[in-house]
Each structure stands twice: as C-alpha cells, then as structure tokens.
Motif scaffolding. Sequence first.
Motif, PDB file in Angstrom:
ATOM      1  N   ASP A  79       0.805  -1.226   0.000  1.00  0.00           N
ATOM      2  CA  ASP A  79       0.000   0.000   0.000  1.00  0.00           C
ATOM      3  C   ASP A  79       0.837   1.275   0.000  1.00  0.00           C
ATOM      4  O   ASP A  79       0.287   2.375  -0.002  1.00  0.00           O
ATOM      5  CB  ASP A  79      -0.943   0.009   1.207  1.00  0.00           C
ATOM      6  N   GLY A  80       2.166   1.135   0.046  1.00  0.00           N
ATOM      7  CA  GLY A  80       3.044   2.299  -0.038  1.00  0.00           C
ATOM      8  C   GLY A  80       3.246   3.058   1.258  1.00  0.00           C
ATOM      9  O   GLY A  80       3.731   4.188   1.249  1.00  0.00           O
ATOM     10  N   GLN A  81       2.926   2.434   2.402  1.00  0.00           N
ATOM     11  CA  GLN A  81       3.094   3.115   3.687  1.00  0.00           C
ATOM     12  C   GLN A  81       4.425   2.798   4.353  1.00  0.00           C
ATOM     13  O   GLN A  81       4.873   3.527   5.229  1.00  0.00           O
ATOM     14  CB  GLN A  81       1.943   2.750   4.625  1.00  0.00           C
ATOM     15  N   THR A  99       7.058   5.553   4.825  1.00  0.00           N
ATOM     16  CA  THR A  99       7.105   6.413   3.644  1.00  0.00           C
ATOM     17  C   THR A  99       6.338   7.696   3.987  1.00  0.00           C
ATOM     18  O   THR A  99       5.674   7.763   5.033  1.00  0.00           O
ATOM     19  CB  THR A  99       6.409   5.728   2.453  1.00  0.00           C
ATOM     20  N   PRO A 100       6.381   8.716   3.126  1.00  0.00           N
ATOM     21  CA  PRO A 100       5.561   9.906   3.367  1.00  0.00           C
ATOM     22  C   PRO A 100       4.065   9.560   3.520  1.00  0.00           C
ATOM     23  O   PRO A 100       3.385  10.129   4.372  1.00  0.00           O
ATOM     24  CB  PRO A 100       5.824  10.769   2.137  1.00  0.00           C
ATOM     25  N   LEU A 101       3.576   8.615   2.723  1.00  0.00           N
ATOM     26  CA  LEU A 101       2.182   8.195   2.853  1.00  0.00           C
ATOM     27  C   LEU A 101       1.931   7.551   4.222  1.00  0.00           C
ATOM     28  O   LEU A 101       0.896   7.784   4.856  1.00  0.00           O
ATOM     29  CB  LEU A 101       1.807   7.212   1.739  1.00  0.00           C
ATOM     30  N   ARG A 103       3.557   8.233   6.970  1.00  0.00           N
ATOM     31  CA  ARG A 103       3.565   9.321   7.970  1.00  0.00           C
ATOM     32  C   ARG A 103       2.234  10.075   7.960  1.00  0.00           C
ATOM     33  O   ARG A 103       1.726  10.465   9.007  1.00  0.00           O
ATOM     34  CB  ARG A 103       4.719  10.275   7.703  1.00  0.00           C
ATOM     35  N   GLU A 104       1.677  10.263   6.790  1.00  0.00           N
ATOM     36  CA  GLU A 104       0.377  10.932   6.670  1.00  0.00           C
ATOM     37  C   GLU A 104      -0.724  10.100   7.338  1.00  0.00           C
ATOM     38  O   GLU A 104      -1.554  10.626   8.079  1.00  0.00           O
ATOM     39  CB  GLU A 104       0.056  11.149   5.185  1.00  0.00           C
ATOM     40  N   SER A 105      -0.718   8.798   7.089  1.00  0.00           N
ATOM     41  CA  SER A 105      -1.690   7.896   7.720  1.00  0.00           C
ATOM     42  C   SER A 105      -1.519   7.900   9.232  1.00  0.00           C
ATOM     43  O   SER A 105      -2.504   7.924   9.979  1.00  0.00           O
ATOM     44  CB  SER A 105      -1.513   6.468   7.207  1.00  0.00           C
TER      45      SER A 105
END
Length: 157
Positions: A79-81, A99-101, A103-105
């Motif tokens: 999922d790219g996390q 990943t940046p994604l 960190r956002e999650s």
Amino acid sequence: MSQDGIDLETSLGYLLKEASSALRTAMEASLRPLGMTITHYSCLELLSQRPGMSNSELARGAFVTRQSMNVLLQTLERDGQVTRPIEARVGKVLPAELTPLGRESLAKATAAVRSVEIRMLGNMTPAERSVARDTLRSMIHNLGSLDGNDGDGESQR
C-alpha cells in the motif's frame, strides 16, 4: 462469590482487564473509519519512533506474532506506507521505514487515538494521571516485563 473466588467488583486485575477491553473497543472504533486496526496503527507508531525496526521487534512492540506482523508489513509495503530493502544487509533482517504516505496515515491515526486517550482520562487531574502511570508501571514490573525479563533486565527463562 464463593469463599475461594475473586470479587470482580474489587479485583484490580479484573478492572484492569475491563479497562483494557474498553480502551481497545474505543481505539478500534476511532481507527476503523481510517481503514486501520490497532496493530496497523501500532506498527506505524513504532516505526515513527524507531525507524528500521525488524519484523520481530515490531511484533514484540505491537504484541502480535512475527507471522502476523510479517503479513501486515507486506500489506503496508504493497500500500506504499512502509518500505523495506529487497535483500537483508545482515542475516534475514529487513528493517522497515515509513514512507511519506505512512507518515500521513500515522498523523490521522494519532489524532484519533489521542482523542480516545483524552476521553479515557476524562476528569483525572495531572496528579491522578501521574499516580496511574506509576501504579501501572509498578504492576508491570512486579509481574515481570512482557518480554520475559523481571523488569531489571534479567531474563527469567
């Protein structure tokens, strides 16, 4: 209550389990709209605070089996996390990083979990919160740490 039974109304162990269950239920409800489980959130939080943790370290920190954590890491990677190297630098360890994604999650999940903790602490004063933390740490120490140590770093195995 039988003569040898435990009075559930006054048993600290039972109350602690009841509080743990209530906390878990509230956390699950707050994370569900984000498409997350408590283990998913725990993994992201652990990686945020300690980048490069191995599957085994994450499993211990999230209180799940290595196999369960490996499945979660594969999903988070897909999922790219999370990212992990293709090959281990040493042994079989594939250290994971957000990943940046991811960190956002995590930021969204942290806000949700923080709101649950604020609700849980309700009208407790800072002094009561401090006593509660100290009491829980003492209970953990008295029972031995969760990884098999007696709380002083000495293994009981």
